[in-house]
Design an enzyme around this catalytic site. Structure first.
Site, PDB file in Angstrom:
ATOM      1  N   GLY A 240      -6.706 -12.624 -11.103  1.00  0.00           N
ATOM      2  CA  GLY A 240      -5.864 -12.449  -9.917  1.00  0.00           C
ATOM      3  C   GLY A 240      -6.657 -12.443  -8.618  1.00  0.00           C
ATOM      4  O   GLY A 240      -7.872 -12.661  -8.608  1.00  0.00           O
ATOM      5  N   GLN A 241      -5.938 -12.185  -7.513  1.00  0.00           N
ATOM      6  CA  GLN A 241      -6.566 -12.263  -6.187  1.00  0.00           C
ATOM      7  C   GLN A 241      -7.776 -11.340  -6.075  1.00  0.00           C
ATOM      8  O   GLN A 241      -8.837 -11.745  -5.601  1.00  0.00           O
ATOM      9  CB  GLN A 241      -5.544 -11.917  -5.079  1.00  0.00           C
ATOM     10  CG  GLN A 241      -6.089 -12.221  -3.686  1.00  0.00           C
ATOM     11  CD  GLN A 241      -5.275 -11.602  -2.555  1.00  0.00           C
ATOM     12  OE1 GLN A 241      -4.344 -10.813  -2.785  1.00  0.00           O
ATOM     13  NE2 GLN A 241      -5.617 -11.935  -1.331  1.00  0.00           N
TER      14      GLN A 241
ATOM     15  N   ASP B  93      -7.254 -11.353 -18.951  1.00  0.00           N
ATOM     16  CA  ASP B  93      -6.009 -11.620 -18.225  1.00  0.00           C
ATOM     17  C   ASP B  93      -5.022 -12.234 -19.200  1.00  0.00           C
ATOM     18  O   ASP B  93      -5.406 -12.726 -20.260  1.00  0.00           O
ATOM     19  CB  ASP B  93      -6.270 -12.600 -17.053  1.00  0.00           C
ATOM     20  CG  ASP B  93      -5.213 -12.478 -15.956  1.00  0.00           C
ATOM     21  OD1 ASP B  93      -4.053 -12.838 -16.209  1.00  0.00           O
ATOM     22  OD2 ASP B  93      -5.556 -12.007 -14.851  1.00  0.00           O
TER      23      ASP B  93
ATOM     24  N   ASP C 104      -2.846  -9.402 -23.334  1.00  0.00           N
ATOM     25  CA  ASP C 104      -1.678  -8.822 -22.671  1.00  0.00           C
ATOM     26  C   ASP C 104      -1.853  -7.298 -22.671  1.00  0.00           C
ATOM     27  O   ASP C 104      -1.869  -6.679 -23.727  1.00  0.00           O
ATOM     28  CB  ASP C 104      -0.410  -9.219 -23.450  1.00  0.00           C
ATOM     29  CG  ASP C 104       0.851  -8.695 -22.782  1.00  0.00           C
ATOM     30  OD1 ASP C 104       0.748  -7.901 -21.827  1.00  0.00           O
ATOM     31  OD2 ASP C 104       1.951  -9.092 -23.228  1.00  0.00           O
TER      32      ASP C 104
ATOM     33  N   ARG D 110      -3.094 -14.751 -18.097  1.00  0.00           N
ATOM     34  CA  ARG D 110      -3.186 -16.184 -17.819  1.00  0.00           C
ATOM     35  C   ARG D 110      -4.610 -16.697 -18.078  1.00  0.00           C
ATOM     36  O   ARG D 110      -5.513 -15.922 -18.389  1.00  0.00           O
ATOM     37  CB  ARG D 110      -2.718 -16.518 -16.411  1.00  0.00           C
ATOM     38  CG  ARG D 110      -3.455 -15.846 -15.291  1.00  0.00           C
ATOM     39  CD  ARG D 110      -2.994 -16.425 -13.951  1.00  0.00           C
ATOM     40  NE  ARG D 110      -2.949 -15.403 -12.916  1.00  0.00           N
ATOM     41  CZ  ARG D 110      -3.049 -15.673 -11.620  1.00  0.00           C
ATOM     42  NH1 ARG D 110      -3.172 -16.897 -11.198  1.00  0.00           N
ATOM     43  NH2 ARG D 110      -3.011 -14.690 -10.734  1.00  0.00           N
TER      44      ARG D 110
ATOM     45  N   TYR E 246       8.029  -1.622  -6.524  1.00  0.00           N
ATOM     46  CA  TYR E 246       6.561  -1.646  -6.539  1.00  0.00           C
ATOM     47  C   TYR E 246       6.002  -0.323  -6.001  1.00  0.00           C
ATOM     48  O   TYR E 246       5.125   0.299  -6.608  1.00  0.00           O
ATOM     49  CB  TYR E 246       6.102  -2.833  -5.689  1.00  0.00           C
ATOM     50  CG  TYR E 246       4.611  -2.970  -5.491  1.00  0.00           C
ATOM     51  CD1 TYR E 246       3.772  -3.308  -6.535  1.00  0.00           C
ATOM     52  CD2 TYR E 246       4.051  -2.808  -4.212  1.00  0.00           C
ATOM     53  CE1 TYR E 246       2.405  -3.463  -6.321  1.00  0.00           C
ATOM     54  CE2 TYR E 246       2.694  -2.967  -4.002  1.00  0.00           C
ATOM     55  CZ  TYR E 246       1.870  -3.289  -5.062  1.00  0.00           C
ATOM     56  OH  TYR E 246       0.523  -3.445  -4.844  1.00  0.00           O
TER      57      TYR E 246
ATOM     58  N   LYS F 158       3.852   2.555  -7.899  1.00  0.00           N
ATOM     59  CA  LYS F 158       2.513   2.969  -7.451  1.00  0.00           C
ATOM     60  C   LYS F 158       2.468   4.485  -7.239  1.00  0.00           C
ATOM     61  O   LYS F 158       1.486   5.147  -7.576  1.00  0.00           O
ATOM     62  CB  LYS F 158       2.125   2.245  -6.158  1.00  0.00           C
ATOM     63  CG  LYS F 158       1.813   0.764  -6.352  1.00  0.00           C
ATOM     64  CD  LYS F 158       0.587   0.563  -7.233  1.00  0.00           C
ATOM     65  CE  LYS F 158       0.190  -0.883  -7.390  1.00  0.00           C
ATOM     66  NZ  LYS F 158      -0.841  -1.105  -8.390  1.00  0.00           N
TER      67      LYS F 158
END
Ligand code: NAD
Ligand code: SER
Length: 312
Positions: A13-14, A36, A54, A38, A144, A148
């Site tokens: 990811g980012q 990850d 996963d 992906r 979200y 959090k």
């Protein structure tokens, strides 16, 4: 010194890509396992071990932790604010269950340090808009943000009850050029650079005067590593630390980009993400992180803009 073996979950990811590369520099390539759901990000390929996993599959996670002799976990898998509003059940389930799976396994296997990021999204419309403090009214309106906030208290609970060394930062919106952002409300501040370079124009999904707390990725990586390396007695907040880098509006970042690309123009077409942005603070008071473990950012809007345009 204990030999560390780190598992990064959500490494494609980012944040994951850059954090994995930074951790590999410190701990050695072989000692940082990227994982990850992906495929492995291109920038990670050949730089160290990768497992496809996963995080919702607790058994598989547990097997990997034992098989790889993991001593630290960085959990970055999550669904971010904007994508979360499209599928609230999935966001709640991934964001909560991934954390509970990691905390449970860490407790059982004596993982000695865990990193899990929170977000400025914990704050809501009733939190102070300017210089939002570490401890304040927190009433998030996105799934979200709710996940959090709940997550912060699970981290605190596992620390208080079982002594788990879980550490956390409430990241602001992160701006980077190496890997693409994953569906947040602050993603416009990354898209704008790509469009400025490719199209010389950008249609922004937030209003021109929408101020939000932001940070350049090198500062976010620095903060994460400094927090994780700080002596345990300095970590006194076991929910999550506020940190701040900069705060700007779409109009301000557009003006900064125009200094480098004079023909660049911006238009505004606010969508559902405007309401999410409106619910968050415009700037963050991070004096507690500064006092406790010495946090200080390196980049302001002008330094970041220059660096982004040079590197993209
Ligand atoms: P991202 O969406 O870019 O990356 C998340 C990664 O998790 C993806 O590569 C995805 O494939 C992976 N993932 C999703 N489901 C998974 C699963 N079931 N098992 C394994 N991996 C899975 O997100 P990011 O921006 O890198 O964010 C990382 C963390 O930082 C998240 O917790 C996020 O909430 C937090 N955060 C990010 C920002 C930001 O601006 N980027 C700001 C505040 C907080
Ligand atoms: N950048 C993130 C988002 O917009 C904040 O957590 O969702």
């Amino acid at each position: 010194m204990m030999k560390e073996k780190i598992l990064v979950i959500g490494a494609s990811g980012q944040i994951g890509v850059e954090l994995t590369l930074a951790l590999r520099k410190i701990y050695g390539n072989a000692n940082v396992v990227a994982s990850d759901l992906r495929e492995e990000n291109e920038l990670l390929k050949g730089s160290g071990p990768y497992v496809s996993m996963d995080v919702m599959n607790k058994e598989m996670l547990h097997v990997q932790v034992i098989r790889q002799n993991i001593t630290q976990i960085y959990l970055l898998a999550a669904i971010l604010s904007a994508t979360g509003e499209k599928n609230p059940n999935l966001a709640w389930s991934l964001n909560m269950q991934s954390l509970l799976n990691v905390l449970d396994i860490a407790k059982e296997e004596k993982i000695h340090k865990i990193y899990w990021p929170s977000s400025i999204a914990v704050f809501g419309p009733t939190s102070p808009k300017q210089n939002c403090p570490q401890q304040t009214v927190i009433e998030p309106i996105t799934v979200y943000g709710i996940s959090k906030y709940a997550g912060e208290f699970w981290c605190n609970y596992y620390h208080q009850r079982w002594g788990l060394d879980v550490r956390s930062i409430r990241y602001p919106g992160l701006i980077s050029y190496k890997s693409a952002p994953g569906g947040g409300t602050t993603d416009y501040a990354v898209e704008i650079f790509h469009e400025a370079l490719e199209e010389k124009k950008y249609e922004c999904f937030l209003r021109e005067d929408t101020y939000l707390p932001m940070m350049y990725m090198p500062d976010a990586i620095k903060a994460t590593i400094e927090l994780m390396e700080a002596p345990v007695e300095k970590i006194k907040i076991r929910t999550s630390y506020n940190i701040s880098g900069m705060s700007f509006s779409p109009k301000e970042i557009a003006a900064e980009i125009k200094k480098h690309i004079p023909e660049f123009s911006i238009t505004y077409k606010p969508d559902y993400r405007q309401q999410i942005a409106n619910s968050w603070p415009q700037s963050i008071d991070d004096s507690v992180a500064r006092n406790h473990w010495g946090w200080k950012e390196d980049y302001d809007l002008s330094d970041m803009t220059k660096d982004m345009l040079e590197n993209l």
